[in-house]
Motif scaffolding. Structure first.
Motif: not given
Length: 147
Positions: A59-85
Protein backbone atom coordinates in the motif's frame (compact mmCIF):
# COMPACT_ATOMS: atom_id res chain seq x y z
CA UNK A 1 -22.02 31.56 -59.67
CA UNK A 2 -22.24 27.91 -60.71
CA UNK A 3 -18.60 27.96 -61.74
CA UNK A 4 -17.50 29.15 -58.31
CA UNK A 5 -19.54 26.42 -56.68
CA UNK A 6 -18.07 23.76 -58.97
CA UNK A 7 -14.51 25.03 -58.31
CA UNK A 8 -15.17 25.06 -54.56
CA UNK A 9 -16.49 21.49 -54.63
CA UNK A 10 -13.56 20.40 -56.78
CA UNK A 11 -11.02 21.97 -54.39
CA UNK A 12 -12.73 20.36 -51.40
CA UNK A 13 -12.73 16.92 -53.05
CA UNK A 14 -9.06 17.18 -53.93
CA UNK A 15 -8.18 18.35 -50.42
CA UNK A 16 -10.21 15.64 -48.71
CA UNK A 17 -8.95 12.85 -50.89
CA UNK A 18 -5.34 13.95 -50.31
CA UNK A 19 -5.79 13.98 -46.52
CA UNK A 20 -7.30 10.52 -46.27
CA UNK A 21 -4.60 8.45 -47.93
CA UNK A 22 -3.33 5.60 -45.77
CA UNK A 23 0.27 4.78 -45.21
CA UNK A 24 0.88 1.08 -45.49
CA UNK A 25 3.72 -0.10 -43.28
CA UNK A 26 5.45 -3.31 -44.18
CA UNK A 27 5.49 -5.32 -40.95
CA UNK A 28 8.50 -7.32 -42.07
CA UNK A 29 10.66 -4.19 -42.20
CA UNK A 30 10.05 -3.20 -38.58
CA UNK A 31 13.14 -3.44 -36.43
CA UNK A 32 13.02 -5.67 -33.39
CA UNK A 33 14.88 -3.76 -30.68
CA UNK A 34 14.30 -6.22 -27.85
CA UNK A 35 17.27 -8.46 -27.26
CA UNK A 36 16.90 -11.43 -24.92
CA UNK A 37 19.30 -11.37 -22.01
CA UNK A 38 20.80 -14.75 -21.32
CA UNK A 39 22.57 -16.58 -18.56
CA UNK A 40 23.29 -14.98 -15.22
CA UNK A 41 22.29 -11.51 -16.42
CA UNK A 42 18.83 -12.79 -17.30
CA UNK A 43 18.45 -14.46 -13.91
CA UNK A 44 19.45 -11.27 -12.11
CA UNK A 45 16.94 -9.27 -14.15
CA UNK A 46 14.20 -11.77 -13.44
CA UNK A 47 14.92 -11.68 -9.70
CA UNK A 48 14.99 -7.87 -9.82
CA UNK A 49 11.66 -7.72 -11.63
CA UNK A 50 10.05 -10.13 -9.17
CA UNK A 51 11.26 -8.04 -6.25
CA UNK A 52 9.83 -4.89 -7.86
CA UNK A 53 6.50 -6.67 -8.31
CA UNK A 54 6.42 -7.68 -4.64
CA UNK A 55 7.21 -4.14 -3.48
CA UNK A 56 4.59 -2.50 -5.74
CA UNK A 57 1.90 -4.63 -4.14
CA UNK A 58 2.42 -2.78 -0.85
CA UNK A 59 0.00 0.00 0.00
CA UNK A 60 1.22 3.49 -0.88
CA UNK A 61 3.80 2.45 -3.47
CA UNK A 62 2.98 3.37 -7.06
CA UNK A 63 6.10 2.06 -8.80
CA UNK A 64 9.34 0.28 -8.00
CA UNK A 65 12.50 -0.60 -9.84
CA UNK A 66 15.20 -2.91 -8.55
CA UNK A 67 18.72 -3.90 -9.43
CA UNK A 68 20.71 -6.58 -7.62
CA UNK A 69 24.43 -6.27 -6.98
CA UNK A 70 26.01 -9.32 -5.36
CA UNK A 71 23.90 -9.88 -2.23
CA UNK A 72 22.31 -6.40 -2.19
CA UNK A 73 19.00 -5.29 -3.68
CA UNK A 74 18.85 -1.60 -4.55
CA UNK A 75 15.24 -0.45 -4.84
CA UNK A 76 13.96 2.86 -6.17
CA UNK A 77 10.39 3.77 -5.30
CA UNK A 78 7.68 6.10 -6.46
CA UNK A 79 5.50 6.75 -3.44
CA UNK A 80 1.78 7.52 -3.79
CA UNK A 81 0.79 11.18 -3.73
CA UNK A 82 -0.47 11.27 -0.15
CA UNK A 83 2.09 8.84 1.34
CA UNK A 84 5.60 9.14 2.75
CA UNK A 85 8.43 6.65 2.91
CA UNK A 86 8.77 5.84 6.60
CA UNK A 87 11.22 3.67 8.50
CA UNK A 88 8.37 1.22 9.09
CA UNK A 89 7.70 0.96 5.34
CA UNK A 90 11.39 0.41 4.66
CA UNK A 91 11.48 -2.34 7.30
CA UNK A 92 8.45 -4.06 5.73
CA UNK A 93 10.06 -3.87 2.30
CA UNK A 94 13.33 -5.32 3.62
CA UNK A 95 11.51 -8.21 5.30
CA UNK A 96 9.42 -9.04 2.22
CA UNK A 97 12.40 -8.90 -0.14
CA UNK A 98 14.68 -11.02 2.04
CA UNK A 99 11.91 -13.56 2.65
CA UNK A 100 11.42 -13.80 -1.13
CA UNK A 101 15.12 -14.07 -2.03
CA UNK A 102 17.20 -15.54 0.79
CA UNK A 103 20.45 -15.00 -1.12
CA UNK A 104 20.10 -11.28 -0.38
CA UNK A 105 21.54 -9.97 2.86
CA UNK A 106 21.02 -6.24 2.34
CA UNK A 107 18.16 -4.17 0.93
CA UNK A 108 18.66 -0.49 0.16
CA UNK A 109 15.55 1.60 -0.47
CA UNK A 110 15.15 5.15 -1.73
CA UNK A 111 12.32 7.34 -2.97
CA UNK A 112 14.48 9.89 -4.78
CA UNK A 113 13.27 10.40 -8.34
CA UNK A 114 16.74 10.84 -9.81
CA UNK A 115 17.99 7.55 -8.37
CA UNK A 116 14.78 5.81 -9.46
CA UNK A 117 15.51 6.98 -13.01
CA UNK A 118 19.15 5.87 -12.81
CA UNK A 119 18.14 2.37 -11.70
CA UNK A 120 15.51 2.21 -14.45
CA UNK A 121 18.10 3.25 -17.01
CA UNK A 122 20.45 0.47 -15.90
CA UNK A 123 17.68 -2.12 -16.10
CA UNK A 124 16.79 -0.83 -19.57
CA UNK A 125 20.43 -1.08 -20.68
CA UNK A 126 20.57 -4.66 -19.43
CA UNK A 127 17.38 -5.51 -21.31
CA UNK A 128 18.91 -4.04 -24.46
CA UNK A 129 21.87 -6.38 -24.19
CA UNK A 130 24.47 -4.43 -22.25
CA UNK A 131 26.77 -6.55 -20.15
CA UNK A 132 26.08 -6.59 -16.44
CA UNK A 133 29.82 -6.33 -15.80
CA UNK A 134 30.01 -3.07 -17.76
CA UNK A 135 27.38 -1.50 -15.46
CA UNK A 136 28.79 -2.58 -12.08
CA UNK A 137 30.55 0.76 -11.52
CA UNK A 138 27.32 2.68 -12.13
CA UNK A 139 25.41 0.38 -9.79
CA UNK A 140 28.05 0.90 -7.09
CA UNK A 141 27.78 4.68 -7.51
CA UNK A 142 24.04 4.48 -7.00
CA UNK A 143 24.51 2.27 -3.94
CA UNK A 144 26.94 4.78 -2.44
CA UNK A 145 24.58 7.72 -3.14
CA UNK A 146 21.83 6.07 -1.12
CA UNK A 147 23.91 5.02 1.88
Amino acid sequence: MKRRFIYLVLVLLITLSGCTSEKIIDESKKENIAIPVGGADGEILERSENISDIVVELYGIDDATTIILNNTAIIGLKIAYDQKLTDETIKIIEEKVISYDDSLTEVIVTDKDKIFSEISDIVYDLLQGSSYDSLVDEINKIKNKIK
